[in-house]
Every structure is written in C-alpha cells, then in structure tokens.
Scaffold this motif. Structure first.
Motif, PDB file in Angstrom:
ATOM      1  N   LYS A  92      -7.720  -4.660  -7.589  1.00 35.43           N
ATOM      2  CA  LYS A  92      -6.777  -5.587  -6.974  1.00 35.43           C
ATOM      3  C   LYS A  92      -6.275  -6.689  -7.907  1.00 35.43           C
ATOM      4  N   GLY A 117     -12.112  -6.672  -7.449  1.00 34.26           N
ATOM      5  CA  GLY A 117     -11.905  -6.127  -6.116  1.00 34.26           C
ATOM      6  C   GLY A 117     -11.412  -7.150  -5.115  1.00 34.26           C
ATOM      7  N   ARG A 159      -8.784  -9.401  -3.340  1.00 36.50           N
ATOM      8  CA  ARG A 159      -7.343  -9.369  -3.124  1.00 36.50           C
ATOM      9  C   ARG A 159      -6.706 -10.728  -3.399  1.00 36.50           C
ATOM     10  N   LYS A 213     -12.723   1.816  -3.185  1.00 38.90           N
ATOM     11  CA  LYS A 213     -11.614   0.858  -3.143  1.00 38.90           C
ATOM     12  C   LYS A 213     -10.783   0.969  -4.416  1.00 38.90           C
ATOM     13  N   ASN A 233      -6.635   8.245  -5.094  1.00 36.34           N
ATOM     14  CA  ASN A 233      -7.686   7.344  -5.548  1.00 36.34           C
ATOM     15  C   ASN A 233      -8.008   7.580  -7.022  1.00 36.34           C
ATOM     16  N   ASP A 289       0.825  -1.218   0.000  1.00 39.94           N
ATOM     17  CA  ASP A 289       0.000   0.000   0.000  1.00 39.94           C
ATOM     18  C   ASP A 289       0.855   1.263   0.000  1.00 39.94           C
ATOM     19  N   ASP A 307      -6.855  -4.266   2.504  1.00 37.15           N
ATOM     20  CA  ASP A 307      -7.282  -3.267   1.534  1.00 37.15           C
ATOM     21  C   ASP A 307      -6.505  -1.972   1.736  1.00 37.15           C
ATOM     22  N   THR A 308      -6.313  -1.243   0.656  1.00 42.18           N
ATOM     23  CA  THR A 308      -5.635   0.044   0.726  1.00 42.18           C
ATOM     24  C   THR A 308      -6.516   1.079   1.420  1.00 42.18           C
ATOM     25  N   ASN A 309      -7.806   1.075   1.057  1.00 39.77           N
ATOM     26  CA  ASN A 309      -8.747   2.061   1.581  1.00 39.77           C
ATOM     27  C   ASN A 309      -9.824   1.393   2.421  1.00 39.77           C
ATOM     28  N   ASP A 310     -10.443   2.199   3.274  1.00 43.19           N
ATOM     29  CA  ASP A 310     -11.610   1.703   3.995  1.00 43.19           C
ATOM     30  C   ASP A 310     -12.850   1.861   3.115  1.00 43.19           C
ATOM     31  N   GLY A 311     -14.012   1.525   3.641  1.00 43.30           N
ATOM     32  CA  GLY A 311     -15.225   1.568   2.852  1.00 43.30           C
ATOM     33  C   GLY A 311     -15.640   2.948   2.406  1.00 43.30           C
TER      34      GLY A 311
END
Length: 623
Positions: free
Chosen positions: A561, A588, A590, A558, A544, A538, A597-601
């Motif tokens: 991936k 999406g 992984r 997100k 983004n 990450d 994950d790189t980002n949260d929801g």
C-alpha cells in the motif's frame, strides 16, 4: 533525510542551482523587494502588513537581506538551466531504483525479469538504498531547485515581471509532491512550499490530508495569479522542456492535475473532492485539449527541436530498463490479459505454424506498438526483428526465478529501436530512446472527466456523459500511439464494456471498473499514477503478487500500500514525536485516501465500494 543546514556568516552560491542562506530568514528586518499575489481573494496582505489570506501557510512570508538578494541575481540569470533540470529530473532521477522496480511493478504494468533483483523491492522487501532515493531526491535536489527559483523570482528589482514563472514553478512542485505523498503518506510539505531552508532533522510532518489541502490551494492560487496574455512577463521557452513557454498549456495542466487530485480523495472527502473538481471544470482556462497538452519528460538523447540537448545518455527510461539493461523489465501477465480480453476487436497479427501455415490473432493494437513478442535474443534486439513463430507473453509479478534461457528472453520486452538508433521517432519502434515519457496526458484527462460525470459532478468543461468520455479517452489513447483508424475503430467497437450493457446498467461500480481499467491502459507506463489509482479504486482486477518477502510488513494475502519512510527519517524528532506516524510506518498501511483493502485476510478480492458516503476509520490507515 539530508536537509540543508542554516549556517552563520554569509555563504555565496556554490552552484547555480542551489541557494544557501546565512541566517534564519524569519529574523531579518530588511524587505527590499516584494511580489504581490493577484489571486482574486483579497490579495496577500491587509493594512497591518500581515499575511492573512487563505494561502498564508504556503506563501513566502519572510524577508532577505540586500546582500542575499544580490547573490540571488546569479540564480536569476541561471534560472533557465535550473528550471530545465527541475523539470527533467523530477520523475527521471534514478528511475530504475526509485520507480521501475517498485511503482511500475506494483501498478501491474511490468514484472521483474532479473534474478539479482528478486527477493528485493519487486517482491515487497523494502530496500532503503533504492526506494529511499525517491524521498532524498525530492527533498535534497528538487526542493532545493524549487527554493532557488522562487527566491530568485521574488527577491529582485522587478518581481512582478517574474510572476508567471513563479507560479508555474509552484504548479510543477505540486505535481512532484503529489507523487511523493502518494508514495509515503504524511510528509513535511508546507515549510518546503514556502521556499524556506529547513533546520536539519527538525521539520514538522503534515498529515496527508494537510498536504492535499495545501496542494489544492497552491494550484488555485497559481491559476488565479498567472496572466497568460501579459507580454511583459519573463518567459522560459527552450528550457521549458514540457510546454516551451506556452503559459496556456501550463494552466490547462494545472486544472487537469487538480481534477486528478480531486478524484484521488473522492472516497475519503467526497464534498471537498466535488468542490475542487467543479472549480477545475469551471475554470476559464479549461483542461487539456489534445495530446499536444501532454505533460511529459523529453529525454536528453532527443534532438534539440524536441526539447533534448542532442547528447547521448539519459534516454527513455522504460527502454533503458527493458532493453538496454538486458530485458530486466518485461510485460506483466496482468497487462497481457488486459490486451487480450477487454475487446473482441483490435489489431491483427500472425503466428507462423509449420512451414507455410499462419494463425491470425486479434489483440489490443497498443500491444503491437509497444512490445516485442517473446523469445528475443541480443541478436534479434540489435536487428529489431522478432520471431513470427512466437506470441506475446507476460510474466506474473513476484515470480522469484524469471527464466532467461541461454540468452533467450521468455517474456515480451518493449519494442525499442536498435542502437545506435535514429532520433527520429518511428511508430514501428515506439520506445525509441528519444521517446518522451507522459506523466499526465490528454487521454487520462478524458477518463477523469468520465468519472466526474459518473459521480454527478458539474462543470462547463463537462459536456458529455460517462460513456461519451470513456469512448473519447480510448480514442485519445489510440491517437497518442498513432494507431490506424481501422484497428482503433475495431478495438473500440469490440469493447465488451460497450456491448454488455455496462453503461446502461445503472451500476456505478461496474461502470467505474470499465473506466478505470481503460484509464489504467492509457496511463501505461506511468507506474506512479497506475499504482495510486489502483489503491484508490481497487481497479483494474490485478492478480495477487506471487511472492511477499516483506517479513510481515505486508500481511499475507494483501497487497502493498505504500513505501516505508527512509531510514534517515528516524533521526527527525517530528517523525518520532508524531502521534502514530512511526507505528503506522509499514508497507501494508493504507494511505489517507485509500479507504479499503483490496483483498480480505485470505487473499480473496473484495467487492470495491467507491461511492460510499462515509470513509473507513480503520486503524490501518496512515493519516
């Protein structure tokens, strides 16, 4: 996937680079020729004749008839040409649609500046006609060439003479397989590694963990088996467009590749990662020693002394996408920010203000070498001249309506020598059409060592601490681009990570961010590796994507991936029967080694955790 079918009746070679067989080789009783592995692990066979080594599932363990082996003589005679194409097309084949419009963008290196490509692969909308070609090329062409070469080297009158080339071919196949599994995840592998002719739509998938396990063992076996000082070995030199027959360089590349792979799995299998890394770092042949060891593809456009064939066409791939195709691939906004903000020093350039005034700016000197300023036109591209009134400008990834106003390119394109161009490489136009593309280089190897040192791994080839290798990696990147001593030293001395206490902080996560960010800069423009490393760690902190047209395949907020398996795989019975494989086939999901994950929801960047002792067990991981 199109796979070769096993025919009844003998089928001669239709082309030199393809081996076809007339029967199930497992059922053959003839075994006229053998090649013995000297792995230092007990050899291939015990006294029963059965293959019981730890390499059994990737070794050639079948026989061929005398008639078939006679046909293989043709393939042996044509091995140099087959090997050349195997090396050349491995990463270049259909580069724009298999890599530039996906991996290079997802890595954060470039952005799409072509309206007709918007709302497609660059914006997360899967296109089977584009991305599916990567899968097809690996299985239909590269695996066929690999199979042709291995069988020719194995089944002949003197197989021992071809042992080095047998294992060099396997090293490069692992290199290609790594990019494939890091794109898709689980995939058919061991049956192909054995140089078998798979039955159509009936090939078992290996989990990504199994693929990595097999690749590690193939590299280990190859390095232990190759004898670089054996003068009796068959050698391909001119058509080895990577290392021109230098076996020691192939061995150093294999060890460096093994370290890359070890770090890839460091979050999901930390103990296996350490073992593989330390085995590579302690190997007697060592890792890459200089930029002369870079693994690269030389364009066909290049002169023969560089490894080209002195013909037109098939030029440097990024130059083609960025300049020859009319400015479609441009500098990303992310890359521009890294050029401007990682150091207070660097190279200087001037922007003209008014009639006689100039504003002097400082930037990463690699930017000055690699990119034109914005507002290039077809006329200025043809002349190789940029407007001194303009600055460098990157485009945000996912901008749906890139602007090309009245023939003026609003974003920076690669600094490419005008055509018809001299094939003599000129650092003032770095992206000469004859410029080789590096896929694993010396600078990367130093950053790999930096992370290995940070993780506390040991090895005789590991002689400095993380900061020492960080500095050396940046310098090696500067050397590769032929940056002058003054600009290079200014940039390194001004690096914020070397002046803000990062390396003395004891904060391993902060140190890793510095290492991976500079590694990402050095790996440019290799989107295969840049995207894989970003998903693993990450880092660096990329913006983004502006547009997500995946239709829910990639959740909002997100980042992408992986790529979907091509539509042709829906007819593979193992794909349909594999537990969870079909359900996990989203962009999406992984991969096995991508543990978070790189980002949260909400689309906010999460704090990475790259030194965990246990991996995530989330259902969003593709096994």
């Amino acid at each position: 996937m199109k796979r070769n079918t096993i025919f009844n009746g003998f089928l001669a070679f239709a082309v030199a680079c393809t081996v076809c067989s007339c029967y199930d080789l497992d059922e053959m009783s003839h075994n006229p020729y053998e090649i013995e592995d000297n792995t230092g692990a007990g050899g291939d066979k015990d006294n029963t004749g059965e293959d019981n080594t730890k390499y059994a599932d990737v070794n050639i363990n079948f026989t061929v008839s005398k008639e078939d082996s006679a046909a293989l003589k043709t393939a042996l005679a044509d091995a140099p040409a087959t090997f050349r194409n195997f090396l050349y097309e491995g990463y270049y084949n259909d580069y724009q649609i298999t890599t530039n419009l996906s991996h290079d963008i997802y890595a954060g290196y470039v952005a799409n500046n072509q309206p007709k490509h918007s709302m497609k692969t660059p914006d997360y909308s899967y296109g089977d006609g584009w991305s599916g070609q990567r899968w097809a090329h690996f299985y239909n062409e590269r695996s066929s060439e690999y199979r042709t070469l291995l069988r020719a080297y194995r089944f002949n009158d003197n197989p021992g003479r071809y042992k080095n080339m047998f294992y060099i071919t396997r090293i490069y196949y692992v290199f290609l397989a790594l990019a494939n599994t890091d794109t898709y995840g689980a995939m058919p592998f061991r049956e192909y590694a054995q140089a078998r002719i798979p039955e159509t739509n009936n090939v078992k998938y290996d989990s990504q963990e199994e693929v990595y396990d097999a690749m590690f063992r193939m590299l280990e076996q190859a390095v232990d088996s190759i004898k670089p000082d054996d003068a009796s070995q068959y050698r391909i030199d001119r058509d080895d467009i990577c290392y021109f027959g230098d076996v020691d360089k192939w061995l150093r590349f294999a060890n460096t590749l093994r370290l890359r792979m070890a770090l890839r799995i460091s979050n999901v299998a930390p103990e296996r990662a350490r073992q593989e890394a330390e085995n590579a770092l302690n190997n007697k042949y060592g890792l890459m020693r200089s930029n002369a060891d870079n693994m690269q593809t030389v364009p066909r456009y290049a002169p023969t002394e560089m490894g080209g064939n002195d013909s037109g066409g098939d030029e440097n791939v990024l130059s083609m996408c960025s300049v020859a195709y009319g400015g479609e691939s441009v500098m990303s906004w992310d890359l521009e920010q890294m050029y401007r903000n990682l150091s207070t020093g660097g190279g200087t350039y001037k922007i003209k203000k008014g009639r006689n005034g100039f504003e002097e700016k400082t930037i990463d000197p690699r930017c000055l070498v690699c990119w034109y300023r914005a507002k290039m036109t077809s006329t200025s591209i043809a002349a190789g001249e940029e407007s001194l009134r303009e600055d460098f400008a990157g485009c945000k990834r996912g901008a749906l309506a890139p602007l090309i106003d009245m023939g003026i390119l609003n974003y920076s394109i690669t600094r490419t020598q005008p055509k018809p161009a001299s094939k003599t490489l000129n650092k003032d136009f770095w992206f000469n059409y004859a410029r080789p593309t590096v896929w694993l280089g010396y600078s990367e190897s130093l950053f790999l060592k930096a992370e290995a040192a940070l993780r506390g791994w040991k090895g005789q080839d590991l002689t400095m601490d993380a900061e020492g290798y960080f500095r050396a990696g940046v310098q090696a990147s500067m050397d590769y681009y032929e940056i002058g001593k003054e600009a290079a030293q200014s940039y390194i001395s001004g690096l914020k990570a070397l002046n803000d206490g990062t390396f003395s902080s004891g904060d391993r996560e902060k140190i890793l961010e510095a290492i991976i960010t500079q590694k990402w800069m050095a790996v440019f423009p290799n989107g295969n590796e840049g995207w894989a490393d970003f998903r693993r760690t990450d880092y660096p902190a990329l913006a983004n994507q502006l547009t997500n047209l995946s239709g829910g395949d990639v959740p909002e907020g997100k980042m992408i991936k992986r790529l979907l398996y091509p539509n042709s795989e829906s007819s593979n019975k193992y794909f349909n029967e594999h537990d969870g494989l079909k359900a996990a086939n989203t962009q999406g999901t992984r991969l096995w080694w991508d543990v978070a994950d790189t980002n949260d929801g909400s689309g906010n960047r999460q704090q990475p955790d790259n030194f965990r002792t246990t991996a995530s067990t989330s259902s969003t991981i593709m096994k």
